[in-house]
Design a protein around this motif. Structure first.
Motif, mmCIF file in Angstrom:
data_model
loop_
_atom_site.group_PDB
_atom_site.id
_atom_site.type_symbol
_atom_site.label_atom_id
_atom_site.label_comp_id
_atom_site.label_asym_id
_atom_site.label_seq_id
_atom_site.Cartn_x
_atom_site.Cartn_y
_atom_site.Cartn_z
ATOM 1 N N LEU A 11 0.807 -1.209 0.000
ATOM 2 C CA LEU A 11 0.000 0.000 0.000
ATOM 3 C C LEU A 11 0.843 1.264 0.000
ATOM 4 O O LEU A 11 1.748 1.393 0.796
ATOM 5 N N SER A 12 0.535 2.191 -0.899
ATOM 6 C CA SER A 12 1.251 3.465 -0.790
ATOM 7 C C SER A 12 0.293 4.534 -0.287
ATOM 8 O O SER A 12 -0.906 4.461 -0.527
ATOM 9 N N PRO A 13 0.817 5.517 0.428
ATOM 10 C CA PRO A 13 -0.073 6.589 0.867
ATOM 11 C C PRO A 13 -0.515 7.413 -0.327
ATOM 12 O O PRO A 13 0.165 7.435 -1.350
ATOM 13 N N SER A 14 -1.630 8.091 -0.193
ATOM 14 C CA SER A 14 -2.198 8.887 -1.267
ATOM 15 C C SER A 14 -1.214 10.008 -1.658
ATOM 16 O O SER A 14 -0.937 10.882 -0.855
ATOM 17 N N LYS A 101 -14.868 9.343 -2.413
ATOM 18 C CA LYS A 101 -13.747 8.414 -2.330
ATOM 19 C C LYS A 101 -14.180 7.118 -1.645
ATOM 20 O O LYS A 101 -13.866 6.024 -2.113
ATOM 21 N N GLU A 130 -4.931 2.171 -6.287
ATOM 22 C CA GLU A 130 -4.789 1.583 -4.945
ATOM 23 C C GLU A 130 -6.103 0.950 -4.498
ATOM 24 O O GLU A 130 -6.118 -0.105 -3.890
ATOM 25 N N GLN A 131 -7.201 1.632 -4.791
ATOM 26 C CA GLN A 131 -8.494 1.075 -4.379
ATOM 27 C C GLN A 131 -8.811 -0.221 -5.124
ATOM 28 O O GLN A 131 -9.363 -1.153 -4.554
#
Ligand SMILES: Cc1ncc(COP(=O)(O)O)c(C=O)c1O
Ligand SMILES: Cc1ncc(COP(=O)(O)O)c(C=O)c1O
Lengths: 398, 391
Positions: A11-14, A101, A130-131
């Motif tokens: 996971l990467s941060p937004s 979102k 990511e989603q």
């Protein structure tokens, strides 16, 4: 301690927010940063909406509500969809969530099985990939070009479809490009989606910010067959300057809506009661504030777009919606500017922030690092000042 | 239309469809149905908290995107609360994350730690979100029975070693919903040792830590020596401050878990409306009389209810915490048939224990979150139809 789940490790941060954070940090240090990074209107939430929220608090509207949102709000959403988009939904096909979102997330969670492919036109809004991955899906990126106003063509879509393809994400008006799909273009895409038995996730959050007499068309409104396979996502964030309030919604065929409600009942429950009261006032109340914001945005767009196109090495098609311009900056890349190697738009964005305190978002966040995104959700004077700084920098450096 | 995803189909089915239908029928027939089924405080949020939200929502900065991990000021208020109330030191930047209600974190922690097929230890009976979040993440719940003879604490020594080894998460909740049981610090110490031995993350749900009676003050799991290295705790503004609808809570404790929850969240939502976070600060830092008053009210209702149930033949001790009573059903009934009987005959809704898991069979839950007169009326009706019960 054994490790995190694989999905959490990946996971990467937004990323758009982190640029914003950096600019805000400089601002706190007292630097006069011109921030073209913002993804939200710079206007305040209209008065009558705040008043409705206060009234709800006075009345003690502070308990759990139905998970999908209070009925009057879902009815108001149905009315809005009918009035603005010629879409007929019943309240049990509406799910109100904590922002568009969150609606997008819930929709992807209930539509995707592990390994399903999702077609995402590039450039894309940064949260989509990511989603999709969080739902076990596989993003399939399909490039678009500025020559074609960054719009996906039916032949591009057809070429990307495989037997594993399950869903197409469409975003019109679009972030980061400001492109707006026309009816005929949507018809072409819908035909392919029907042929290939795809779901369509239609993100229409920028619907109200649209210029030059363009008309917003919801792909779901083209035909009942298309509506049956579309989840329409919208919200109050951008239209009513309510990004902070966190109310978005999805309209979907009943089984999908019910699955989303079930999912939400296992995660966040109802969106905040006070914010629901405010969203209800936004949808039912006077719509003039929306129009005056739209006009202000259009003026700014005219200015910034012309200005950017007049700069050497910078070019962009005219955006017709949202509040972003997305110029290609390839002409400035692969050079040394003031002794610094500028290999990518990310390098350029950092250079601009450090040299002239102008914050932008590099295209990397949207899938193509030959572009910079300039938001025009800031005062016209600041836009002018920022453009002046950019121009002078290029004159000095090139 | 293509089908919806399997992960949603795997969620446990909704159990109460029949009762809901019965309730709807009764209401349609004009019966004044009284619900003892809902765990939502009946009083509105205290005024000083609402006023703070009203003040904050005037401020333009608060109309903008919050950050998904929450205002530093809110996280600092949580850290102050832990220091003041439990003597627990927390770094607000790294050991606290703001949540959209504690449920959000409870649901998403499994996403952070479980890959497909991995195990979470889930008490049974329990709040349905522990198993729900586990299942949505593709994990497998392994149920730990909570039995009356063990004071509704799980017997950790009974968990088969190979299961404990495979497990990555242990969910716990004290004071407990639905059983109203409380845990001692020696039990929490046992939990820490168990988590160390089997390398597990303890996820303690402290939603009811402020709802307690007779001078009893439940402790935080994080106050247990070593707890912060193995666990996180979910906290909620919902119950103590009557703020269920606002959706505000937090996770605190083990830094890695807090960080990854925050990172996951940044892809799902954009955080909590800031006036709500400021209202939360006001709640935590402000006068606590409102909590004492609510607890006094629940205590009064608890005493009324306990006395009435004793008169009907139940042998029960008044619970020390939560606003629930967890009672055995009289002989001849299952959980569900008893609940249906009460709706049918008395127009009173209780929650069948099976709603919280297999080991909830034989029990029902009564919630005290309704006006006192309504509770009294419900008890009168139950006495009328039940008379003296036997077990
Ligand atoms: C394309 C797009 N979709 C959705 C969102 C999210 O909107 P909301 O504030 O309702 O969550 C944004 C916000 O930046 C966006 O740009
Ligand atoms: C045991 C337990 N945990 C968590 C929650 C959720 O609380 P919140 O409103 O903070 O999401 C509840 C609410 O009923 C609960 O009973």
């Amino acid at each position: 301690m054994r490790g995190l789940a694989e999905r959490a490790q990946k996971l990467s941060p937004s990323p758009t927010l982190s640029v914003d954070t950096k600019a805000k940090e400089l601002l706190r240090q007292g630097e006069k940063v011109i921030n073209f990074g913002a993804g939200e209107p710079d206007f305040d939430t209209p008065e009558h909406i705040k008043e409705a929220a206060k009234r709800a608090l006075d009345q003690g509207f502070t308990k759990y509500t139905p998970v999908a949102g209070i009925l009057p709000l879902r009815e108001a959403i149905c009315e809005k969809l009918y009035r603005d988009n010629q879409l007929e939904y019943s309240p049990d096909e509406i799910v109100v969530s904590c922002g568009a979102k969150h609606s997008l997330y819930n929709a992807l969670q209930v539509l995707l099985n592990p390994g399903d492919e999702v077609i995402i036109p590039v450039p894309y809004w940064t949260s989509y990939p990511e989603q999709v991955k969080l739902a076990g899906g596989v993003p399939v990126f399909v490039p678009t070009t500025p020559e074609n106003d960054f719009k996906l063509r039916p032949e591009d879509l057809r070429a990307a479809v495989t037997p594993r393809t399950r869903l197409l994400i469409l975003n019109s008006p679009a972030n980061p490009t400001g492109s707006v799909y026309r009816r005929e273009e949507l018809i072409g895409l819908a035909e392919v989606a029907l042929e290939a038995d795809l779901w369509i996730l239609s993100d229409e959050i920028y619907e109200k910010l649209i210029y030059d007499g363009m008309e917003h068309v919801s792909i779901a409104a083209l035909d009942p067959e298309v509506k049956k396979r579309t989840v329409v996502v919208n919200g109050v964030s951008k239209a009513y300057a309510m990004t902070g309030w966190r109310i978005g919604y999805a309209a979907a065929p009943r089984p999908v809506a019910q699955a989303m409600i079930n999912l939400q009942s296992h995660s966040t429950s109802n969106p905040a009661s006070v914010a629901q009261a405010a969203a209800l006032a936004a949808l039912k109340g006077p719509q003039e504030p929306v129009e005056s914001m739209r006009q202000a945005f259009q003026k700014r767009r005219d200015f910034i777009w012309q200005h950017l196109n007049s700069l050497p090495g910078v070019r962009c098609p005219k955006p017709l919606g949202a509040f972003y311009v997305f110029p290609e900056v390839s002409g400035l890349l692969g050079r040394r500017l003031k002794g610094r190697e500028i290999a990518s738009a990310s390098d350029l964005a950092l250079f601009l922030l450090e040299e002239i305190k102008v914050a932008t978002v590099a295209g990397a966040a949207f899938g193509d690092d030959h572009y910079l995104r300039f938001s025009y959700a800031l005062r016209l004077e600041d836009i002018e000042e920022g453009m002046q700084r950019f121009k002078e920098l290029l004159e000095a450096a090139l | 239309m293509p089908a919806v995803a399997k992960r949603v189909k795997n969620l446990p089915p909704y159990l109460f469809a029949r009762i809901e239908r019965l309730i709807a029928e009764k209401r349609a027939a004009g019966v004044d149905v009284i619900s003892l089924g809902i765990g939502d405080p009946d009083e509105p949020t205290p005024e000083h908290i609402r006023e703070e939200a009203k003040r904050q929502l005037e401020i333009p900065e608060n109309h903008r995107y919050p950050t998904s991990v929450g205002l530093p000021a809110f996280r600092q208020a949580v850290a102050r609360y832990y220091a003041r109330r439990f003597g627990v030191e927390l770094n607000p930047e790294r050991e606290v994350v703001t949540l959209i209600g504690s449920k959000e974190g409870i649901a998403h922690i499994a996403w952070c730690y479980l890959d497909a097929g991995e195990v979470a230890l889930v008490p049974d009976p329990s709040y349905p979100v522990y198993a729900g979040g586990t299942i949505l993440a593709g994990g497998e719940p392994y149920y730990l029975p909570l039995l009356p003879e063990n004071g509704f604490l799980p017997r950790l020594e009974d968990v088969p070693t190979e299961v404990a080894r495979r497990a990555k998460i242990l969910f716990l909740n004290y004071p407990n919903n639905p059983t109203a049981a409380v845990a001692s610090s020696s039990f929490f110490a046992e939990v820490v040792a168990f988590a160390r031995e089997f390398d597990l993350l303890v996820c303690h749900d402290a939603a009811y830590v402020e709802v307690a009676f007779d001078g009893y003050r439940p402790s935080s799991f994080l106050a247990t020596p070593g707890a912060k290295e193995v666990g996180i705790e979910f906290g909620s503004l919902s119950k103590p401050y009557n703020m269920t609808g606002w959706r505000l809570g937090w996770a605190a404790g083990k830094e890695e878990a807090v960080e990854v929850l925050g990172r996951l969240k940044s892809n799902i939502d954009s955080g909590v409306f800031q006036p709500i976070q400021y209202a939360g600060i006001k709640a935590l830092d402000g006068p606590q009389e409102c909590v004492k008053e609510m607890n006094a009210l629940y205590q009064l209702r608890r005493d009324l209810a306990v006395a009435a149930f004793r008169e009907m033949g139940w042998k029960i001790d008044p619970p020390k915490a939560t606003f629930y009573l967890w009672l055995p059903v009289p002989s001849g009934f299952t959980s569900e048939s008893f609940a249906e009987y009460l709706v049918e005959e008395a127009g009173v809704v209780v929650t069948p224990g099976t709603g919280y898991g297999r080991h909830g069979e034989g029990f029902f839950r009564v919630s005290l979150t309704l006006p006192t007169e309504r509770l009294q009326e419900a008890l009168v009706r139950m006495k009328r139809v039940l008379g003296k019960v036997s077990f």
